[in-house]
Design a protein around this motif. Structure first.
Motif, PDB file in Angstrom:
ATOM      1  N   TRP A 107      13.419   3.910 -12.425  1.00  0.00           N
ATOM      2  CA  TRP A 107      14.728   3.716 -11.801  1.00  0.00           C
ATOM      3  C   TRP A 107      15.264   4.999 -11.174  1.00  0.00           C
ATOM      4  N   THR A 108      14.628   6.121 -11.462  1.00  0.00           N
ATOM      5  CA  THR A 108      15.115   7.401 -10.935  1.00  0.00           C
ATOM      6  C   THR A 108      14.069   8.170 -10.132  1.00  0.00           C
ATOM      7  N   ASP A 109      12.811   7.801 -10.282  1.00  0.00           N
ATOM      8  CA  ASP A 109      11.718   8.524  -9.617  1.00  0.00           C
ATOM      9  C   ASP A 109      10.871   7.507  -8.863  1.00  0.00           C
ATOM     10  N   PRO A 110      10.919   7.483  -7.519  1.00  0.00           N
ATOM     11  CA  PRO A 110      10.238   6.422  -6.760  1.00  0.00           C
ATOM     12  C   PRO A 110       8.731   6.426  -6.945  1.00  0.00           C
ATOM     13  N   LEU A 111       8.160   5.223  -6.931  1.00  0.00           N
ATOM     14  CA  LEU A 111       6.714   5.087  -6.808  1.00  0.00           C
ATOM     15  C   LEU A 111       6.350   5.229  -5.335  1.00  0.00           C
ATOM     16  N   MET A 112       5.201   5.822  -5.046  1.00  0.00           N
ATOM     17  CA  MET A 112       4.773   5.977  -3.659  1.00  0.00           C
ATOM     18  C   MET A 112       3.255   6.168  -3.639  1.00  0.00           C
ATOM     19  N   TYR A 113       2.610   5.546  -2.679  1.00  0.00           N
ATOM     20  CA  TYR A 113       1.173   5.767  -2.504  1.00  0.00           C
ATOM     21  C   TYR A 113       0.910   6.124  -1.051  1.00  0.00           C
ATOM     22  N   GLN A 114      -0.217   6.765  -0.799  1.00  0.00           N
ATOM     23  CA  GLN A 114      -0.600   7.164   0.548  1.00  0.00           C
ATOM     24  C   GLN A 114      -1.613   6.156   1.079  1.00  0.00           C
ATOM     25  N   GLY A 115      -1.208   5.396   2.095  1.00  0.00           N
ATOM     26  CA  GLY A 115      -2.067   4.366   2.646  1.00  0.00           C
ATOM     27  C   GLY A 115      -2.956   4.898   3.758  1.00  0.00           C
ATOM     28  N   GLY A 116      -3.895   4.048   4.198  1.00  0.00           N
ATOM     29  CA  GLY A 116      -4.755   4.420   5.306  1.00  0.00           C
ATOM     30  C   GLY A 116      -3.994   4.362   6.616  1.00  0.00           C
ATOM     31  N   SER A 117      -4.054   5.426   7.400  1.00  0.00           N
ATOM     32  CA  SER A 117      -3.279   5.493   8.641  1.00  0.00           C
ATOM     33  C   SER A 117      -4.151   5.754   9.867  1.00  0.00           C
ATOM     34  N   ASP A 118      -5.465   5.687   9.701  1.00  0.00           N
ATOM     35  CA  ASP A 118      -6.355   5.980  10.827  1.00  0.00           C
ATOM     36  C   ASP A 118      -6.391   4.848  11.844  1.00  0.00           C
ATOM     37  N   GLY A 119      -5.859   3.689  11.483  1.00  0.00           N
ATOM     38  CA  GLY A 119      -5.788   2.587  12.426  1.00  0.00           C
ATOM     39  C   GLY A 119      -4.969   1.450  11.854  1.00  0.00           C
ATOM     40  N   PHE A 120      -3.962   0.978  12.610  1.00  0.00           N
ATOM     41  CA  PHE A 120      -3.125  -0.137  12.174  1.00  0.00           C
ATOM     42  C   PHE A 120      -3.448  -1.375  12.998  1.00  0.00           C
ATOM     43  N   LEU A 121      -3.206  -2.542  12.424  1.00  0.00           N
ATOM     44  CA  LEU A 121      -3.405  -3.789  13.143  1.00  0.00           C
ATOM     45  C   LEU A 121      -2.314  -3.988  14.187  1.00  0.00           C
ATOM     46  N   CYS A 122      -2.642  -4.643  15.279  1.00  0.00           N
ATOM     47  CA  CYS A 122      -1.630  -5.054  16.240  1.00  0.00           C
ATOM     48  C   CYS A 122      -0.768  -6.146  15.594  1.00  0.00           C
ATOM     49  N   PRO A 123       0.485  -6.240  15.978  1.00  0.00           N
ATOM     50  CA  PRO A 123       1.388  -7.185  15.312  1.00  0.00           C
ATOM     51  C   PRO A 123       1.005  -8.648  15.472  1.00  0.00           C
ATOM     52  N   HIS A 124       0.212  -8.969  16.501  1.00  0.00           N
ATOM     53  CA  HIS A 124      -0.243 -10.350  16.691  1.00  0.00           C
ATOM     54  C   HIS A 124      -1.746 -10.474  16.498  1.00  0.00           C
ATOM     55  N   ALA A 125      -2.349  -9.494  15.864  1.00  0.00           N
ATOM     56  CA  ALA A 125      -3.798  -9.534  15.617  1.00  0.00           C
ATOM     57  C   ALA A 125      -4.095 -10.356  14.373  1.00  0.00           C
ATOM     58  N   PRO A 126      -5.271 -10.987  14.313  1.00  0.00           N
ATOM     59  CA  PRO A 126      -5.648 -11.708  13.100  1.00  0.00           C
ATOM     60  C   PRO A 126      -5.845 -10.744  11.931  1.00  0.00           C
ATOM     61  N   ILE A 127      -5.657 -11.266  10.730  1.00  0.00           N
ATOM     62  CA  ILE A 127      -5.981 -10.522   9.516  1.00  0.00           C
ATOM     63  C   ILE A 127      -7.405 -10.928   9.128  1.00  0.00           C
ATOM     64  N   LEU A 128      -8.346 -10.045   9.340  1.00  0.00           N
ATOM     65  CA  LEU A 128      -9.740 -10.358   9.033  1.00  0.00           C
ATOM     66  C   LEU A 128      -9.975 -10.226   7.533  1.00  0.00           C
ATOM     67  N   LEU A 129     -10.551 -11.268   6.952  1.00  0.00           N
ATOM     68  CA  LEU A 129     -10.762 -11.309   5.509  1.00  0.00           C
ATOM     69  C   LEU A 129     -12.206 -11.684   5.225  1.00  0.00           C
ATOM     70  N   ALA A 130     -12.875 -10.877   4.420  1.00  0.00           N
ATOM     71  CA  ALA A 130     -14.284 -11.126   4.118  1.00  0.00           C
ATOM     72  C   ALA A 130     -14.461 -12.195   3.051  1.00  0.00           C
ATOM     73  N   ASP A 131     -13.492 -12.290   2.122  1.00  0.00           N
ATOM     74  CA  ASP A 131     -13.667 -13.203   0.990  1.00  0.00           C
ATOM     75  C   ASP A 131     -12.291 -13.658   0.501  1.00  0.00           C
ATOM     76  N   GLU A 132     -12.054 -14.962   0.463  1.00  0.00           N
ATOM     77  CA  GLU A 132     -10.771 -15.478  -0.016  1.00  0.00           C
ATOM     78  C   GLU A 132     -10.505 -15.102  -1.468  1.00  0.00           C
ATOM     79  N   ALA A 133     -11.550 -14.810  -2.227  1.00  0.00           N
ATOM     80  CA  ALA A 133     -11.397 -14.444  -3.633  1.00  0.00           C
ATOM     81  C   ALA A 133     -10.702 -13.096  -3.811  1.00  0.00           C
ATOM     82  N   TYR A 134     -10.548 -12.332  -2.712  1.00  0.00           N
ATOM     83  CA  TYR A 134      -9.865 -11.039  -2.807  1.00  0.00           C
ATOM     84  C   TYR A 134      -8.360 -11.193  -3.061  1.00  0.00           C
TER      85      TYR A 134
END
Length: 339
Positions: A107-134
């Motif tokens: 409640w006093t110290d935020p959680l934060m992670y560093q994500g991958g930023s080398d390439g982002f999806l276009c806002p209308h691009a499909p979300i490619l998924l290799a396996d629905e079990a993910y």
């Protein structure tokens, strides 16, 4: 001012200025070819971009129709993408469903992670998924792009460094998360590329809805054409963007173009957990939250994660019902295996 990046066959696209109603755009190449260049030279470039925006609104600037499908994420790639968890209600739900205690420090110290930023999806691009079990899940969030922020910046310095605001679909592969976190080294495979809204806007475009590092408007999330979430981004936000930026800059400088995310927008309901929209609640910005509530109340989750063909839309509208950032609109698509 509203800015977008159009796809042009290069990695970083080309910067354009977009009209407030999102119907027209004017070229900005004579001022800044890319958004990253504009951010690197903001003090010199911003006044000229504002002039283009004013002429565009007045009908005195050459323009073309703006089509969201032609837009990349405002920054197609970035030097840094750090995502927080500003809505502690979301974290509390996840831990309660696992019967894990909630550390008071959350409640006093935020959680934060560093994500991958080398390439982002276009806002209308499909979300490619290799396996629905993910366990594919959308996460509706707000993000800001900052100017240079010095290490150890104050809260006021952090707020003043915010240059642009946009929406995010911070895609998660939920079934891969537990094993990754168990290693004690954070997310990687469970956090594929995110997508950002077609348009990024300067804080003044939000008017009174932008106040002290919070956007006081509902975030509209639809799943397969049905309303799934409308949580108000300004409510239950334990850490505003000023606090998140201070946290990120505690031990390092942040360079211009760094993106800071809010984490999943999440509201409580009547002092307790959220409720689905069809039950009078504000719904949810991700599937995991309703699954956590189902687990807490019934011992098992029954709402499925996203599967092939599912469509998610994320948008935010002003008080008059006009789209502010355009819409993230994505369909889950099988990733074709290549030999």
């Amino acid at each position: 001012m509203k800015l977008a990046t159009l796809k042009d066959g290069t990695r970083d696209g080309r910067l354009v200025v977009v009209s407030r109603d999102l119907t027209r755009y004017a070229e900005a190449g004579q001022v800044a070819h890319t958004l990253q260049f504009a951010l690197d030279h903001w003090q010199q470039v911003a006044p000229a971009l504002i002039q283009i925006a004013e002429r565009l609104e007045a009908g005195n600037e050459p323009n073309l129709p703006f089509r969201e499908q032609e837009a990349a994420s405002p920054l197609p790639r970035a030097y840094q993408w750090a995502d927080g968890s500003a809505y502690v209600n979301h974290v509390e739900l996840v831990r309660k469903a696992r019967n894990a205690p909630m550390p008071q420090s959350f409640w006093t110290d935020p959680l934060m992670y560093q994500g991958g930023s080398d390439g982002f999806l276009c806002p209308h691009a499909p979300i490619l998924l290799a396996d629905e079990a993910y366990g594919l899940d959308m996460e509706g969030e707000i993000a800001v792009i900052v100017d240079d922020v010095p290490m150890g910046a104050s809260y006021e310095q952090a707020l003043k460094a915010i240059r642009l605001i946009m929406l995010v679909n911070d895609i998660s592969l939920r079934e891969l998360i537990p094993s990754e976190l168990a290693k004690g080294f954070g997310f990687f495979q469970s956090k594929p590329a995110s997508a950002f809204s077609p348009v990024a806007v300067t804080p003044d475009e939000l008017g009174e809805a932008w106040e002290r590092g919070k956007v006081h408007l509902p975030l509209l999330v639809s799943l397969n054409g049905k309303p799934f979430g409308r949580a108000n981004a300004g409510v239950d936000m334990t850490f505003d963007f000023g606090a998140l930026i201070v946290h990120a800059a505690k031990t390092r400088n942040l360079v211009a173009g760094t993106i800071i995310g809010s984490g999943t927008v999440s509201n409580k309901q009547d002092g307790g957990f959220g409720k689905p929209i069809d039950q009078g609640g504000n719904g949810f910005s991700c599937i995991a939250e309703i699954r956590m509530i189902e687990t807490i109340l019934h011992g098992v989750a029954h709402t499925p994660y996203m599967t092939f063909g599912d469509r998610v839309q994320i948008e935010m509208r002003d008080q008059k019902g006009h789209s502010i950032f355009g819409a993230i609109d994505q369909v889950v698509t099988p990733k074709i295996k290549t030999s």
